[in-house]
Design a protein around this motif. Structure first.
Motif, mmCIF file in Angstrom:
data_model
loop_
_atom_site.group_PDB
_atom_site.id
_atom_site.type_symbol
_atom_site.label_atom_id
_atom_site.label_comp_id
_atom_site.label_asym_id
_atom_site.label_seq_id
_atom_site.Cartn_x
_atom_site.Cartn_y
_atom_site.Cartn_z
ATOM 1 N N UNK A 158 -1.638 -9.929 -0.766
ATOM 2 C CA UNK A 158 -0.905 -11.002 -1.442
ATOM 3 C C UNK A 158 0.340 -11.450 -0.689
ATOM 4 N N UNK A 159 0.923 -10.581 0.139
ATOM 5 C CA UNK A 159 2.149 -10.983 0.835
ATOM 6 C C UNK A 159 1.891 -12.111 1.826
ATOM 7 N N UNK A 160 0.653 -12.237 2.280
ATOM 8 C CA UNK A 160 0.350 -13.267 3.271
ATOM 9 C C UNK A 160 0.510 -14.674 2.695
ATOM 10 N N UNK A 195 0.844 -1.193 0.000
ATOM 11 C CA UNK A 195 0.000 0.000 0.000
ATOM 12 C C UNK A 195 0.874 1.236 0.000
ATOM 13 N N UNK A 196 0.569 2.168 -0.878
ATOM 14 C CA UNK A 196 1.237 3.460 -0.872
ATOM 15 C C UNK A 196 0.818 4.198 0.406
ATOM 16 N N UNK A 197 1.772 4.736 1.189
ATOM 17 C CA UNK A 197 1.394 5.466 2.410
ATOM 18 C C UNK A 197 0.719 6.808 2.155
ATOM 19 N N UNK A 232 4.155 -8.948 -6.090
ATOM 20 C CA UNK A 232 3.423 -8.181 -7.105
ATOM 21 C C UNK A 232 2.598 -9.164 -7.923
ATOM 22 N N UNK A 233 1.505 -8.666 -8.527
ATOM 23 C CA UNK A 233 0.722 -9.491 -9.439
ATOM 24 C C UNK A 233 0.370 -8.685 -10.684
#
Length: 331
Positions: free
Chosen positions: A277-279, A105-107, A286-287
């Motif tokens: 997706x990192x989970x 997520x972009x902060x 990335x996808x």
């Protein structure tokens, strides 16, 4: 000649003298901060060395332009902001591409005053909003296209929170990991924080960019850097990060322990590094689906050219390998 990872693993597992590590320079896009913590962690705890790398972090900042050093061959990897710059590189035929994304997520966020009728994202439309020039061409173009915001409401943002604090009707751009803390310290109230990623701004951030020649000629080097960086992020978020924070403060003496602690807690709270997706795929994931969604949204907003071969901006070759998942804390 670059050393293969299998060769490095064999060497490091023996009692004999170790082969020299591959020297790697990694340029960040801002002054050292907790948002770079996983990379500092991998330096100080020896993770990069375990992967056969001697990594030098080259901090960015207002007087630095590390982004230009990458295509010029002066650094090996560069920390990108979000995918808009990567799409621009394709448009301009710059021979770089994104090889991993360490922020899911972009902060990027917008802030408002609580209790004055601006407590939902939709209610912000029509409010005066302080924005920098880059914001107009990126996330605000998306806000206009996707949510009907207007450029007529924009006021210039000079990276000073005082005008926002003084005007209770105003909205301001910011990073969830920093500006909310600054506002709270200066004005003794907690602003509303609207993370744009949670409103549909689907870009990846804190990307790792490499030159095409590095990717094609030294893929093993790229793989080791990405894998080790992922491990560093798991250790930084879920392990002992004191030494990494000390290294951050050494490179940026103006940053405080409180600012670092706030940024770490915010990254965890919003799942900026480790979510979605990192989970299942591991930090740095990335996808194609996410990339297409963001490109389509930004093309619709006019922020990137329609018909661009956006897939030339990135590769999935080095990610989604579940590296570091075993380091997650047990429930």
């Amino acid at each position: 000649m670059r050393t293969s990872w299998l060769g490095v693993a064999a060497i490091l597992s023996t009692a004999g003298p170790a082969m020299a590590l591959d020297k790697v320079s990694f340029g960040t896009n801002w002054l050292a901060e907790a948002e770079h913590g996983g990379f500092y962690q991998a330096v100080v705890d020896g993770t990069y060395a375990k992967y056969g790398l001697d990594v030098t972090i080259v901090p960015g900042g207002p007087q630095a332009n590390n982004g230009l050093l990458l295509p010029a061959g002066k650094i090996d990897f560069y920390m990108g902001g979000n995918m808009i710059s990567a799409f621009a590189a394709v448009e301009q035929n710059i021979p770089t591409l994104v090889v991993a994304a360490f922020f899911q997520k972009d902060p990027q966020c917008v802030l408002s005053h609580p209790g004055v009728g601006h407590d939902t994202f939709a209610s912000l439309k029509g409010a005066p909003i302080f924005l920098g020039k880059e914001a107009l061409a990126s996330f605000y173009a998306w806000m206009v296209s996707a949510y009907g915001f207007s450029e007529n409401d924009v006021k210039p943002y000079t990276y000073n929170t005082a005008p926002f604090i003084a005007d209770k009707t105003a909205v301001q751009q910011g990073y969830a990991t920093s500006e909310p803390y600054a506002v709270e310290q200066q004005a003794s109230f907690k602003p509303n924080v609207f993370l744009l990623a949670d409103q549909g701004f689907s870009t990846y951030a804190t990307t790792i960019e490499a030159r095409l020649d590095t990717v094609t000629q030294h893929p093993d080097l790229v793989q080791r850097f990405i894998d080790a960086s992922a491990v560093g992020w798991y250790h930084y978020l879920y392990g002992d990060n004191h030494a990494a924070n000390a290294a951050i403060k050494k490179d940026n003496p103006d940053i405080t322990d409180a600012e670092i602690a706030f940024a770490i807690e915010t990254m965890k709270h919003y799942g900026i590094v480790d979510s979605g997706d990192t989970k299942s795929l591991g930090i740095g994931a990335m996808t194609d689906g996410r990339q297409k969604d963001f490109y389509d949204e930004m093309a619709k907003a006019g922020a990137v050219p329609a018909g661009l071969d956006y897939k030339k901006a990135y590769t999935l070759q080095f990610v989604n390998k579940k590296v570091g998942l075993d380091l997650l804390p047990k429930p």
